[in-house]
Design an enzyme around this catalytic site. Sequence first.
Site: not given
Length: 405
Positions: A180, A200-201, A327
């Site tokens: 994040q 992460s992309a 979530c």
Amino acid sequence: MSDIYLDNNATTPLDPRVLEAMLPFLKGSFGNPASASHKFGWGAEEAVEAAREQVGGALNAAGKDIIWTSGATEGNNLAIQGLARLPGERRRHIVTSPIEHKSTVEPCRFLAADGFEVTWLRPDPTGRISAEQVAAAIRDDTLLVTVMMGNNELGTVNPVAEIGAVCKGRGVLFHTDAAQAFGKIPIDVERMGIDLLTLSAHKLYGPKGVGALFARRRGPRVRLQPFMLGGEQERGWRCGTLNVPGIVGCGAAAEIAVREMPEEAVRLSRLRDRLWSGLAARLPEIRLNGNGDHRLPHTLNVSFAYADGDSLMAHLSDIAVSSGSACTSASVAPSYVLRGIGLSDVAARSSIRFSLGRFNTEAEIDRSIERVAETVIRLRRMNPACELARREATALGHDASAPPP
Ligand SMILES: *Cc1c(COP(=O)(O)O)cnc(C)c1O
């Protein structure tokens, strides 16, 4: 009017500039970067190495320190299990926290059931871990400290540089999940003493199914045990033919994010604060979850007393957000992160995460404020406990704006 997307911590839309960078590698430039004997392979290899420099550059790391993965879940698993499974490794102690992403919590739990000892540091009520806590937990047999940079549900940012300094001083490896934080706040693996870092992309306007693990090659040299065997790619730690279009997209996403970060972080934090103050001005008895000072610029988590988060989401069908129970959307359990910072089940269930992104506008925030406020008021009217509790609180002289017990 079209729907408003405020769930950017779940995933982000692809930036059109990232798509442009990827397109040649989905079309004519199809070569395998491992093909060392012809131009098709060379072109692909060049693109992969350029992306490695882009991602490394965004971290103040060398491109050679970057290992391509399928995303942050794999990166966290490779860092934690890859260290723990290294033949000859005798250290058996890991330090982490219970409000990490599941892809950190579960590998640690798995190792704990398999002869490792895990110290689960208790976060403060805003979701922060202190360097002092880490220092107190480290032992002679500590192999790894893994503490995330920015929490995906709360946005809380940990004192990573201080934690890194503690780990360096004690000769313990430090891993951080920056899925994040990467591209949202400045990161410098040298200054912050980070040995392993996951990104992460698709959390950064890049494609899904690709990410990277930074693994330091010197000072100290990190070694990992791979899960998959059968190729030489990525130092043998992550073999298999590389996802060239995805990797090119990851590199482009990193470069754009770092270049635009100074203005974009200010813009996003203004929108985030506008959303919060707009809601707080219209609704009594709401509470900010997370840290007011140390928070990612795009994340706002709010508990709305006397309003169930899932009902709220169901009524807000034109605004995409996450609730304190969704979530882990397969189950209806309240969020373990919100429970982990001391919220009651009821408070956790009344929480909504708003996560903003590059394509959100001020007009969208203003419309969201009105829609959320009117919906919360409506739900509270339908909730018999609400009026009663408010009258009791007033009778007892309690602050009506305080969170519910
Ligand atoms: C999304 C996320 C992950 C998982 O990333 P994937 O690339 O989807 O596997 C891990 N950690 C954090 C903090 C995340 O937000």
